[in-house]
Design an enzyme around this catalytic site. Structure first.
Site, short mmCIF file in Angstrom:
data_model
loop_
_atom_site.label_atom_id
_atom_site.label_comp_id
_atom_site.label_asym_id
_atom_site.label_seq_id
_atom_site.Cartn_x
_atom_site.Cartn_y
_atom_site.Cartn_z
N LYS A 1 157.22 143.21 112.36
CA LYS A 1 156.97 144.60 112.42
C LYS A 1 157.78 145.35 113.50
O LYS A 1 158.31 146.21 113.21
CB LYS A 1 155.62 144.98 112.26
CG LYS A 1 154.80 144.58 111.12
CD LYS A 1 153.49 145.63 110.97
CE LYS A 1 152.71 145.06 109.72
NZ LYS A 1 151.33 145.73 109.54
N LYS B 1 156.88 137.05 99.07
CA LYS B 1 155.73 137.35 98.50
C LYS B 1 155.80 138.74 97.84
O LYS B 1 156.55 139.46 98.44
CB LYS B 1 154.63 137.42 99.56
CG LYS B 1 153.24 137.73 99.31
CD LYS B 1 152.54 137.67 100.65
CE LYS B 1 151.23 138.65 100.66
NZ LYS B 1 150.32 138.52 101.86
N LYS C 1 153.24 145.23 98.46
CA LYS C 1 153.19 146.66 98.03
C LYS C 1 154.27 147.49 98.80
O LYS C 1 154.29 148.78 98.51
CB LYS C 1 151.74 147.11 98.27
CG LYS C 1 151.30 146.84 99.60
CD LYS C 1 149.62 147.28 99.75
CE LYS C 1 149.09 146.82 101.18
NZ LYS C 1 147.85 146.69 101.22
#
Ligand code: TRP
Length: 333
Positions: free
Chosen positions: A114, A196, A199
């Site tokens: 991140k 993966k 969203k």
């Protein structure tokens, strides 16, 4: 309290929940309600570690709750609440910050990822994210935490922090265990099936949102990336087959049949027909959930009431743990 064990898990209201979240997690959580005391939260404190639009966070928090209920999590059976409605999370996180080492946090892969993705905003909250997550879990003396593989490192550090604290002060925290989804339904991106399904993917064709309309869902499945071999076969770990493997797992998860059974039914058939059937099956799986969701999302008063009751129930449980911790570290209580 009876001797049922405690399950704790949660979702960040940071994007539209996907078919991957449903098949890989929430569907499993519904099952767990039978045998455990379940607590499922909307993790809004975690969400602001990355810059968000406030109105979106607010809206999505209720969307996640409506979706939980629409998927079958029963508010009379399980506790559902908003993390920020129970101040004990932030309070315990502070204490645990003082029992967590910089070095441990620096090793966390999610922090590394991140901070690479949001290099303009590497804030302290992002760094101590795992400590807040440990507080979430430990407050409820949870036995099991159902999470995806990507969260296992967070469960490990939670256990380390709890053990360290217990070693100093005695048995304060239950040492939780991560619970990997037993169906193993790991749903991958429809466009880059080695990744993966997420969203937060920039390409909306890569994921199926539980909020997509039925046409869009069918279209996305039909345009899923496959290969040019033209053979419907499940080959675990074969990169070239990742797209077909993913469609087979999706079909298996929505139909409740094994991957082998699905693969043998379609062996020798064309990709076009297969995709059309997968699209149909996914639409049929989501349709009733969507109908219930649409009803719930328009009943804000009901949802707010669930949040309120959930926060009260959660608060009662967490208060005991927090009090104990405060006493142990020397706060005047
Ligand atoms: N970090 C989790 C995720 O992004 C969400 C989360 C926050 C969580 N606190 C938790 C999950 C406690 C399980 C238990 O998926």
């Amino acid at each position: 309290m009876d001797d049922k064990k405690i399950i704790f898990s949660g979702t960040q209201p940071s994007g539209n929940l996907t078919l991957g979240n449903y098949l890989g997690a929430i569907k499993n959580w519904v099952e767990l309600q039978k045998d455990y005391h379940c607590i499922y939260a909307m993790m809004d404190l975690h969400t602001i570690t990355v810059r968000q639009t406030p109105a979106d966070v607010r809206r999505r928090t209720l969307e996640v709750l409506a979706l939980y209920i629409a998927c079958g999590i029963d508010p009379d059976e399980s506790i559902m609440f908003v993390q920020s409605h129970n101040p004990a999370h932030a309070e315990l996180a502070w204490v645990l910050n003082c029992y967590t080492y910089m070095g441990e946090l620096q090793r966390m892969t999610q922090f590394k990822d991140k901070s690479a993705r949001h290099s303009d905003n590497i804030n302290a909250g992002l760094f101590t994210y795992p400590v807040l997550m440990a507080a979430d879990i430990l407050l409820y003396q949870a036995d099991y935490v159902p999470v995806g593989k990507d969260q296992m490192q967070h469960i490990e550090i939670c256990r380390d922090i709890a053990q360290r604290f217990n070693a100093i002060y005695g048995d304060v925290f239950k040492i939780p265990e991560g619970l990997l989804s037993k169906s193993g339904a790991k749903i991958m991106s429809l466009q880059e099936p080695m990744k993966k399904m997420s969203k937060s993917d920039e390409n909306p064709k890569a994921y199926i949102s539980m909020m997509d309309d039925m046409n869009t869902i069918a279209k996305k499945i039909k345009s899923a990336v496959t290969d040019s071999e033209g053979v419907i076969e499940y080959r675990e770990g074969d990169e070239a087959k990742a797209g077909i493997n993913n469609l087979l797992s999706i079909m298996s998860a929505v139909s409740g049949r094994s991957i082998e059974a699905v693969a043998s039914e379609y062996s020798g058939k064309g990709y076009g027909d297969f995709k059309a059937d997968v699209a149909q099956a996914v639409v049929e799986c989501i349709r009733p959930i969507r109908a219930e969701y649409d009803r719930l999302i328009n009943d804000k008063a009901y949802l707010m009431d669930i949040c309120k009751k959930g926060a009260e129930s959660a608060g009662k449980i967490s208060e005991r743990t927090l009090k104990k911790v405060y006493k142990k570290v020397g706060f005047l209580v």
